[in-house]
Scaffold this motif. Sequence first.
Motif, PDB file in Angstrom:
ATOM      1  N   SER A 144       0.864  -1.176   0.000  1.00  0.00           N
ATOM      2  CA  SER A 144       0.000   0.000   0.000  1.00  0.00           C
ATOM      3  C   SER A 144       0.905   1.231   0.000  1.00  0.00           C
ATOM      4  O   SER A 144       2.036   1.171   0.468  1.00  0.00           O
ATOM      5  CB  SER A 144      -0.947   0.000   1.204  1.00  0.00           C
ATOM      6  OG  SER A 144      -0.224  -0.003   2.407  1.00  0.00           O
ATOM      7  N   LEU A 145       0.383   2.322  -0.571  1.00  0.00           N
ATOM      8  CA  LEU A 145       1.200   3.529  -0.708  1.00  0.00           C
ATOM      9  C   LEU A 145       0.426   4.753  -0.239  1.00  0.00           C
ATOM     10  O   LEU A 145      -0.761   4.895  -0.537  1.00  0.00           O
ATOM     11  CB  LEU A 145       1.586   3.745  -2.175  1.00  0.00           C
ATOM     12  CG  LEU A 145       2.325   2.611  -2.889  1.00  0.00           C
ATOM     13  CD1 LEU A 145       2.450   2.919  -4.376  1.00  0.00           C
ATOM     14  CD2 LEU A 145       3.682   2.372  -2.270  1.00  0.00           C
ATOM     15  N   ASN A 146       1.117   5.658   0.446  1.00  0.00           N
ATOM     16  CA  ASN A 146       0.516   6.946   0.797  1.00  0.00           C
ATOM     17  C   ASN A 146       0.879   7.963  -0.286  1.00  0.00           C
ATOM     18  O   ASN A 146       1.593   7.648  -1.234  1.00  0.00           O
ATOM     19  CB  ASN A 146       0.952   7.392   2.202  1.00  0.00           C
ATOM     20  CG  ASN A 146       2.448   7.638   2.308  1.00  0.00           C
ATOM     21  OD1 ASN A 146       3.108   8.088   1.360  1.00  0.00           O
ATOM     22  ND2 ASN A 146       3.017   7.339   3.466  1.00  0.00           N
ATOM     23  N   ILE A 147       0.411   9.178  -0.125  1.00  0.00           N
ATOM     24  CA  ILE A 147       0.589  10.194  -1.168  1.00  0.00           C
ATOM     25  C   ILE A 147       2.065  10.498  -1.438  1.00  0.00           C
ATOM     26  O   ILE A 147       2.462  10.676  -2.597  1.00  0.00           O
ATOM     27  CB  ILE A 147      -0.218  11.484  -0.849  1.00  0.00           C
ATOM     28  CG1 ILE A 147      -0.291  12.398  -2.079  1.00  0.00           C
ATOM     29  CG2 ILE A 147       0.341  12.213   0.344  1.00  0.00           C
ATOM     30  CD1 ILE A 147      -1.094  11.839  -3.222  1.00  0.00           C
ATOM     31  N   LYS A 148       2.905  10.521  -0.419  1.00  0.00           N
ATOM     32  CA  LYS A 148       4.330  10.794  -0.634  1.00  0.00           C
ATOM     33  C   LYS A 148       4.988   9.668  -1.429  1.00  0.00           C
ATOM     34  O   LYS A 148       5.815   9.921  -2.310  1.00  0.00           O
ATOM     35  CB  LYS A 148       5.046  11.000   0.701  1.00  0.00           C
ATOM     36  CG  LYS A 148       4.738  12.329   1.352  1.00  0.00           C
ATOM     37  CD  LYS A 148       5.541  12.518   2.605  1.00  0.00           C
ATOM     38  CE  LYS A 148       5.234  13.879   3.205  1.00  0.00           C
ATOM     39  NZ  LYS A 148       6.088  14.166   4.357  1.00  0.00           N
ATOM     40  N   GLU A 149       4.603   8.431  -1.135  1.00  0.00           N
ATOM     41  CA  GLU A 149       5.156   7.292  -1.869  1.00  0.00           C
ATOM     42  C   GLU A 149       4.665   7.278  -3.321  1.00  0.00           C
ATOM     43  O   GLU A 149       5.414   6.922  -4.225  1.00  0.00           O
ATOM     44  CB  GLU A 149       4.788   5.990  -1.159  1.00  0.00           C
ATOM     45  CG  GLU A 149       5.466   5.863   0.205  1.00  0.00           C
ATOM     46  CD  GLU A 149       4.867   4.793   1.081  1.00  0.00           C
ATOM     47  OE1 GLU A 149       5.650   4.112   1.786  1.00  0.00           O
ATOM     48  OE2 GLU A 149       3.618   4.635   1.087  1.00  0.00           O
TER      49      GLU A 149
ATOM     50  N   GLY B 106      -6.601   1.946  -6.009  1.00  0.00           N
ATOM     51  CA  GLY B 106      -6.343   3.212  -5.336  1.00  0.00           C
ATOM     52  C   GLY B 106      -7.623   3.988  -5.105  1.00  0.00           C
ATOM     53  O   GLY B 106      -8.715   3.539  -5.468  1.00  0.00           O
TER      54      GLY B 106
ATOM     55  N   GLU C 250      -4.357   1.251  -2.077  1.00  0.00           N
ATOM     56  CA  GLU C 250      -4.734   0.263  -1.061  1.00  0.00           C
ATOM     57  C   GLU C 250      -3.988  -1.062  -1.256  1.00  0.00           C
ATOM     58  O   GLU C 250      -3.558  -1.687  -0.292  1.00  0.00           O
ATOM     59  CB  GLU C 250      -6.239   0.023  -1.144  1.00  0.00           C
ATOM     60  CG  GLU C 250      -6.755  -1.057  -0.227  1.00  0.00           C
ATOM     61  CD  GLU C 250      -8.241  -1.255  -0.415  1.00  0.00           C
ATOM     62  OE1 GLU C 250      -9.003  -0.631   0.336  1.00  0.00           O
ATOM     63  OE2 GLU C 250      -8.627  -2.024  -1.318  1.00  0.00           O
TER      64      GLU C 250
ATOM     65  N   ASP D  46      -5.110   9.632  -4.288  1.00  0.00           N
ATOM     66  CA  ASP D  46      -4.759   9.995  -2.916  1.00  0.00           C
ATOM     67  C   ASP D  46      -4.058   8.876  -2.163  1.00  0.00           C
ATOM     68  O   ASP D  46      -3.283   9.129  -1.247  1.00  0.00           O
ATOM     69  CB  ASP D  46      -6.017  10.411  -2.148  1.00  0.00           C
ATOM     70  CG  ASP D  46      -6.632  11.678  -2.714  1.00  0.00           C
ATOM     71  OD1 ASP D  46      -5.879  12.621  -3.003  1.00  0.00           O
ATOM     72  OD2 ASP D  46      -7.865  11.725  -2.878  1.00  0.00           O
ATOM     73  N   SER D  47      -4.359   7.620  -2.514  1.00  0.00           N
ATOM     74  CA  SER D  47      -3.728   6.486  -1.839  1.00  0.00           C
ATOM     75  C   SER D  47      -3.853   5.245  -2.709  1.00  0.00           C
ATOM     76  O   SER D  47      -4.721   5.165  -3.574  1.00  0.00           O
ATOM     77  CB  SER D  47      -4.380   6.230  -0.473  1.00  0.00           C
ATOM     78  OG  SER D  47      -5.741   5.842  -0.635  1.00  0.00           O
TER      79      SER D  47
END
Length: 152
Positions: free
Chosen positions: A12-17, A45, A35, A32-33
Motif C-alpha cells: 500500500s502507498l501513501n501520497i508521498k510514496e 487506489g 490500497e 490519494d492512496s
Amino acid sequence: MEDTLKTEKTISLNIKEIQEIIPHRYPFLFVDSIESLEPLKRAVGYKNVTMNEYFFQGHFPQEPVLPGVIIIEALAQVGAIALLYDEKFRGKIAYFGGIKNARFREKVVPGDRLRLEVEIIKMKGPMGIGQATAKVGDKVVCQAELTFAVGV
C-alpha cells in the motif's frame, strides 16, 4: 504440521510514496492512496472527491459533477503506478496509448470516494493494456480499457 500456503505481502502507498513513482503533481495528481498493489499486475487506489477541486468552478457550478476525463486520468495514474513500481520501469513515465470502450454509468459528485481498480491484462515490452474500473461504494461509475506506453 507446517503451513504450506505462501502468504504475499500487500503493498500500500501513501501520497508521498505515490509521488516518488509517478511525476504528477497538483493540480493534476488524482490519486490519494493505493490500497493494494501487485507490480505489473494490478493496483487499487482512491480519489477523495471534494468541493475544493478547481474544475468544479465550471463543471458545473449549479450541479458539481466530476468530469469523465478526470475519472479516466485517475484510472490511468493508478495503472501507471502498477507499471512504474516495478524496478525495470522505475523512474520512467507511462503515457496514454489509447482508450477503448469507455463507459460512464453514474455521476461522481463532491463527497464521493472513488475506488480506482486497474488490472494489467497484457504486457509486451514497454506497452501494456489495463482493464480499468471506477466505483463509488458498490456502484460501477466508469469502465474502460487503457493502453499504456512506458517511455523515458
